[in-house]
Design a protein around this motif. Structure first.
Motif, mmCIF file in Angstrom:
data_model
loop_
_atom_site.group_PDB
_atom_site.id
_atom_site.type_symbol
_atom_site.label_atom_id
_atom_site.label_comp_id
_atom_site.label_asym_id
_atom_site.label_seq_id
_atom_site.Cartn_x
_atom_site.Cartn_y
_atom_site.Cartn_z
ATOM 1 N N ARG A 150 0.872 -1.191 -0.050
ATOM 2 C CA ARG A 150 0.171 0.146 -0.024
ATOM 3 C C ARG A 150 0.835 1.318 0.194
ATOM 4 O O ARG A 150 0.561 2.308 -0.562
ATOM 5 C CB ARG A 150 -0.724 -0.020 1.457
ATOM 6 N N GLN A 151 2.040 1.209 0.687
ATOM 7 C CA GLN A 151 2.706 2.298 0.674
ATOM 8 C C GLN A 151 3.369 2.770 -0.518
ATOM 9 O O GLN A 151 3.562 3.999 -0.855
ATOM 10 C CB GLN A 151 3.866 2.412 1.721
ATOM 11 N N ASN B 234 0.964 4.285 -2.955
ATOM 12 C CA ASN B 234 0.532 5.476 -2.337
ATOM 13 C C ASN B 234 1.400 6.350 -3.254
ATOM 14 O O ASN B 234 1.270 7.461 -3.865
ATOM 15 C CB ASN B 234 0.554 5.455 -1.018
ATOM 16 N N GLY C 151 -4.322 8.414 3.988
ATOM 17 C CA GLY C 151 -3.689 8.557 3.075
ATOM 18 C C GLY C 151 -3.620 9.440 1.731
ATOM 19 O O GLY C 151 -2.739 9.556 0.790
ATOM 20 N N SER C 152 -4.905 10.090 1.779
ATOM 21 C CA SER C 152 -4.949 11.080 0.741
ATOM 22 C C SER C 152 -4.200 12.427 1.066
ATOM 23 O O SER C 152 -3.340 12.206 1.991
ATOM 24 C CB SER C 152 -6.449 11.277 0.549
ATOM 25 N N THR D 73 -0.878 12.048 3.661
ATOM 26 C CA THR D 73 0.354 12.159 2.787
ATOM 27 C C THR D 73 0.815 13.477 2.549
ATOM 28 O O THR D 73 -0.093 14.418 2.224
ATOM 29 C CB THR D 73 -0.155 11.172 1.640
ATOM 30 N N THR E 227 4.159 9.355 3.922
ATOM 31 C CA THR E 227 3.095 8.851 3.624
ATOM 32 C C THR E 227 1.994 8.442 4.909
ATOM 33 O O THR E 227 2.527 8.439 6.120
ATOM 34 C CB THR E 227 3.098 7.211 3.177
ATOM 35 N N ILE F 78 -0.268 5.770 5.716
ATOM 36 C CA ILE F 78 -0.619 4.519 5.224
ATOM 37 C C ILE F 78 -0.618 3.376 6.328
ATOM 38 O O ILE F 78 0.631 3.415 6.891
ATOM 39 C CB ILE F 78 -0.049 4.006 4.055
#
Length: 228
Positions: A61-62, A65, A121-122, A142, A158, A160
């Motif tokens: 996920r990171q 992102n 994470g947006s 983020t 990040t 996340i």
């Protein structure tokens, strides 16, 4: 790092995508942005599909992102923020932006004097208009590198998975508030450490792993309901 007002004795942390709001903000905004900056329908379709490929199983996920935000390389931060505000206004005109039970909980915490914190994470272009609307005190998100007012494509931080809990823990320690008095809301297993950090975790929606944790520990649950 922001400081909490002296009158506030605890905090309530809210994941945003599919917890406070009903959709994934970064991908939804990207769809809007592609049209707003003038890509052809064919280019929009290709770029949207490419962006969503970052959600494929096996992609950390990171990493996904960071790769996603490279798409804003060369765009002025102010221009992207302008489109973010217009994107939010567009959604508000259509309706169905918020899970109303979660929004009601946020407002109850605000009325009770808690500090409300959005954790996502947006990035700021999406989250700033949401934070203004709900009256959130702090946004943890983020953070993209900006040079001379322009996005470089690099990500400085990040937000996340474990980073959510880590950043929330830093705030709790800085503010000197008891974690046992704090609340947190999340819908995905990536929110689990954030939920475990506080004394009042709330599971939103029906993610099987989170529901199992809620049943095991007696955590509160919210359905994540739209207004009728």
């Amino acid at each position: 790092m922001p400081s909490t007002p002296a009158s506030r004795t605890a905090a309530a942390f809210f994941d945003v995508d599919e917890t406070l709001i009903t959709f994934k903000s970064m991908f939804d905004f990207y769809d809007y942005f592609l049209d707003a900056v003038g890509h052809s329908p064919e280019e929009q379709e290709r770029l949207r599909a490419d962006a969503r490929s970052l959600l494929r199983p096996g992609m950390p996920r990171q990493q996904g992102n960071r790769l996603f935000y490279r798409r804003f390389t060369g765009y002025a931060e102010a221009e992207v923020a302008k489109h973010g505000a217009a994107w939010f206004e567009h959604h508000m005109a259509q309706g169905g932006v918020f899970n109303e039970d979660v929004l009601a909980a946020l407002r109850e915490h605000t009325a009770a004097g808690l500090t409300t914190v959005l954790v996502s994470g947006s990035f700021s272009a999406c989250l700033d208009p949401i934070a203004r609307y709900v009256g959130a005190d702090v946004t943890l998100c983020t953070r993209l590198e900006v040079r001379d007012g322009v996005y470089t494509g690099e990500v400085l931080r990040t937000m996340i998975g474990d980073a959510k809990a880590g950043s929330a823990r830093e705030l709790i320690e800085e503010w000197g508030v008891p974690a046992a008095d704090c609340h947190a809301y999340g819908d995905h297993t990536s929110d689990l450490e954030l939920l475990r950090l506080v004394g009042h975790p709330v599971v939103v929606g029906d993610n099987a792993d989170l529901v199992a944790e809620a049943e095991k520990h007696g955590w509160r649950r919210l359905a994540g309901t739209l207004a009728l």
